[in-house]
Design a protein around this motif. Structure first.
Motif, PDB file in Angstrom:
ATOM      1  N   PRO A  38      -7.470 -10.036  -9.806  1.00  0.00           N
ATOM      2  CA  PRO A  38      -6.792  -8.784 -10.162  1.00  0.00           C
ATOM      3  C   PRO A  38      -7.801  -7.703 -10.536  1.00  0.00           C
ATOM      4  O   PRO A  38      -8.859  -7.994 -11.103  1.00  0.00           O
ATOM      5  CB  PRO A  38      -5.913  -9.170 -11.348  1.00  0.00           C
ATOM      6  CG  PRO A  38      -6.466 -10.431 -11.881  1.00  0.00           C
ATOM      7  CD  PRO A  38      -7.233 -11.090 -10.785  1.00  0.00           C
ATOM      8  N   ALA A  39      -7.464  -6.457 -10.226  1.00  0.00           N
ATOM      9  CA  ALA A  39      -8.373  -5.332 -10.477  1.00  0.00           C
ATOM     10  C   ALA A  39      -8.633  -5.111 -11.951  1.00  0.00           C
ATOM     11  O   ALA A  39      -9.505  -4.330 -12.315  1.00  0.00           O
ATOM     12  CB  ALA A  39      -7.828  -4.069  -9.830  1.00  0.00           C
ATOM     13  N   CYS A  78     -10.112   4.042  -4.468  1.00  0.00           N
ATOM     14  CA  CYS A  78      -8.860   3.275  -4.405  1.00  0.00           C
ATOM     15  C   CYS A  78      -8.616   2.541  -5.703  1.00  0.00           C
ATOM     16  O   CYS A  78      -9.551   2.092  -6.352  1.00  0.00           O
ATOM     17  CB  CYS A  78      -8.956   2.189  -3.336  1.00  0.00           C
ATOM     18  SG  CYS A  78      -8.450   2.649  -1.732  1.00  0.00           S
ATOM     19  N   HIS A  79      -7.353   2.381  -6.005  1.00  0.00           N
ATOM     20  CA  HIS A  79      -6.925   1.487  -7.079  1.00  0.00           C
ATOM     21  C   HIS A  79      -6.150   0.352  -6.414  1.00  0.00           C
ATOM     22  O   HIS A  79      -5.010   0.541  -6.006  1.00  0.00           O
ATOM     23  CB  HIS A  79      -6.033   2.216  -8.082  1.00  0.00           C
ATOM     24  CG  HIS A  79      -6.748   3.301  -8.806  1.00  0.00           C
ATOM     25  ND1 HIS A  79      -6.581   4.611  -8.497  1.00  0.00           N
ATOM     26  CD2 HIS A  79      -7.654   3.242  -9.801  1.00  0.00           C
ATOM     27  CE1 HIS A  79      -7.346   5.343  -9.298  1.00  0.00           C
ATOM     28  NE2 HIS A  79      -8.004   4.526 -10.092  1.00  0.00           N
ATOM     29  N   LEU A  80      -6.804  -0.780  -6.273  1.00  0.00           N
ATOM     30  CA  LEU A  80      -6.174  -1.947  -5.656  1.00  0.00           C
ATOM     31  C   LEU A  80      -5.494  -2.786  -6.733  1.00  0.00           C
ATOM     32  O   LEU A  80      -5.872  -2.733  -7.901  1.00  0.00           O
ATOM     33  CB  LEU A  80      -7.227  -2.803  -4.953  1.00  0.00           C
ATOM     34  CG  LEU A  80      -8.127  -2.101  -3.944  1.00  0.00           C
ATOM     35  CD1 LEU A  80      -9.175  -3.078  -3.411  1.00  0.00           C
ATOM     36  CD2 LEU A  80      -7.315  -1.515  -2.812  1.00  0.00           C
ATOM     37  N   LEU A  90     -12.344 -11.998   2.934  1.00  0.00           N
ATOM     38  CA  LEU A  90     -11.836 -11.253   1.790  1.00  0.00           C
ATOM     39  C   LEU A  90     -10.958 -10.104   2.265  1.00  0.00           C
ATOM     40  O   LEU A  90     -11.306  -9.388   3.205  1.00  0.00           O
ATOM     41  CB  LEU A  90     -13.001 -10.699   0.961  1.00  0.00           C
ATOM     42  CG  LEU A  90     -12.632 -10.131  -0.408  1.00  0.00           C
ATOM     43  CD1 LEU A  90     -12.095 -11.218  -1.328  1.00  0.00           C
ATOM     44  CD2 LEU A  90     -13.838  -9.446  -1.037  1.00  0.00           C
ATOM     45  N   GLY A  91      -9.819  -9.955   1.615  1.00  0.00           N
ATOM     46  CA  GLY A  91      -8.904  -8.872   1.934  1.00  0.00           C
ATOM     47  C   GLY A  91      -8.281  -8.318   0.666  1.00  0.00           C
ATOM     48  O   GLY A  91      -8.585  -8.757  -0.444  1.00  0.00           O
ATOM     49  N   ILE A  92      -7.406  -7.373   0.844  1.00  0.00           N
ATOM     50  CA  ILE A  92      -6.748  -6.681  -0.267  1.00  0.00           C
ATOM     51  C   ILE A  92      -5.417  -7.364  -0.552  1.00  0.00           C
ATOM     52  O   ILE A  92      -4.694  -7.738   0.370  1.00  0.00           O
ATOM     53  CB  ILE A  92      -6.522  -5.208   0.110  1.00  0.00           C
ATOM     54  CG1 ILE A  92      -7.868  -4.522   0.356  1.00  0.00           C
ATOM     55  CG2 ILE A  92      -5.713  -4.479  -0.952  1.00  0.00           C
ATOM     56  CD1 ILE A  92      -7.778  -3.226   1.121  1.00  0.00           C
ATOM     57  N   TRP A  93      -5.098  -7.500  -1.835  1.00  0.00           N
ATOM     58  CA  TRP A  93      -3.787  -8.009  -2.238  1.00  0.00           C
ATOM     59  C   TRP A  93      -3.046  -6.896  -2.964  1.00  0.00           C
ATOM     60  O   TRP A  93      -3.593  -6.252  -3.859  1.00  0.00           O
ATOM     61  CB  TRP A  93      -3.915  -9.223  -3.160  1.00  0.00           C
ATOM     62  CG  TRP A  93      -2.581  -9.774  -3.543  1.00  0.00           C
ATOM     63  CD1 TRP A  93      -1.838 -10.671  -2.822  1.00  0.00           C
ATOM     64  CD2 TRP A  93      -1.799  -9.467  -4.695  1.00  0.00           C
ATOM     65  NE1 TRP A  93      -0.644 -10.930  -3.466  1.00  0.00           N
ATOM     66  CE2 TRP A  93      -0.598 -10.193  -4.623  1.00  0.00           C
ATOM     67  CE3 TRP A  93      -1.986  -8.629  -5.786  1.00  0.00           C
ATOM     68  CZ2 TRP A  93       0.389 -10.133  -5.591  1.00  0.00           C
ATOM     69  CZ3 TRP A  93      -0.999  -8.555  -6.759  1.00  0.00           C
ATOM     70  CH2 TRP A  93       0.175  -9.304  -6.654  1.00  0.00           C
ATOM     71  N   GLU A  94      -1.810  -6.654  -2.547  1.00  0.00           N
ATOM     72  CA  GLU A  94      -0.957  -5.656  -3.187  1.00  0.00           C
ATOM     73  C   GLU A  94       0.358  -6.302  -3.580  1.00  0.00           C
ATOM     74  O   GLU A  94       0.968  -7.021  -2.784  1.00  0.00           O
ATOM     75  CB  GLU A  94      -0.662  -4.486  -2.233  1.00  0.00           C
ATOM     76  CG  GLU A  94      -1.742  -3.452  -2.161  1.00  0.00           C
ATOM     77  CD  GLU A  94      -1.936  -2.671  -3.455  1.00  0.00           C
ATOM     78  OE1 GLU A  94      -0.928  -2.230  -4.063  1.00  0.00           O
ATOM     79  OE2 GLU A  94      -3.086  -2.512  -3.865  1.00  0.00           O
ATOM     80  N   GLY A  95       0.794  -6.039  -4.802  1.00  0.00           N
ATOM     81  CA  GLY A  95       2.085  -6.511  -5.266  1.00  0.00           C
ATOM     82  C   GLY A  95       3.058  -5.350  -5.327  1.00  0.00           C
ATOM     83  O   GLY A  95       2.728  -4.295  -5.868  1.00  0.00           O
TER      84      GLY A  95
END
Length: 169
Positions: A38-39, A78-80, A90-95
């Motif tokens: 998590p960011a 960016c705010h991931l 590796l990739g981006i996770w968005e909820g």
């Protein structure tokens, strides 16, 4: 950017999003046996460092979280929600949390609504995909969508961002 941001402390959708993101991430990790950085964690910073992606802690966010910075275009940030590794990539996770699926709210609507956010994230971070975990309604429906990088879409978005920057000068 010249005005003070609105205080979102007592805005229900904002607070629901903050609360549901952690829950969404925990369910995603359990269901898919994947770890999400998590960011808001130092693990996120370490993952960024591994791939040479600049990031900095933004203490103005609630809770404080790391924001990423494009390697060349330092104005592009960016705010991931997080980073996730799948099959060694590796990739981006968005909820996301949205209304229940219904005839007037298709499950793909949350993807369409946030499309340019995902394009911006992949372009800014030079990552190949965004894994979007969506809680629909009360959570009886949870879906995961993977959005792949599209250079044509990035070209369109970058042109719009550059035009915007030029208008600010």
């Amino acid at each position: 950017g010249l005005e003070q941001p609105e205080d979102l402390t007592w805005k229900m959708p904002v607070q629901m999003g903050l609360l549901s993101e952690d829950l969404n991430r925990r369910f995603y990790q359990n269901d898919w046996s994947r770890s999400v950085a998590p960011a808001t964690s130092s693990l996120f910073q370490m993952e960024c460092a591994k791939i040479g992606l600049p990031c900095r802690l933004n203490e103005q966010r609630t809770p404080p979280a790391y924001e990423t910075i494009h390697r060349q275009r330092r104005w592009q940030t960016c705010h991931l929600d997080g980073l996730v590794e799948i099959d060694g990539v590796l990739g981006i996770w968005e909820g996301k949390h949205t209304d229940a699926i219904s005839p007037w709210n298709r499950e793909e609507r949350v993807i369409e609504h946030n499309w340019w956010q995902f394009i911006h994230q992949m372009m800014t971070n030079d990552l190949p995909w965004v894994e979007v975990s969506v809680i629909h309604g009360n959570g009886n429906d949870r879906k995961v969508h993977r959005i792949h990088r599209d250079m044509d879409e990035e070209t369109v978005l970058l042109a719009a961002e550059m035009e915007f920057l030029e208008a600010l000068r």
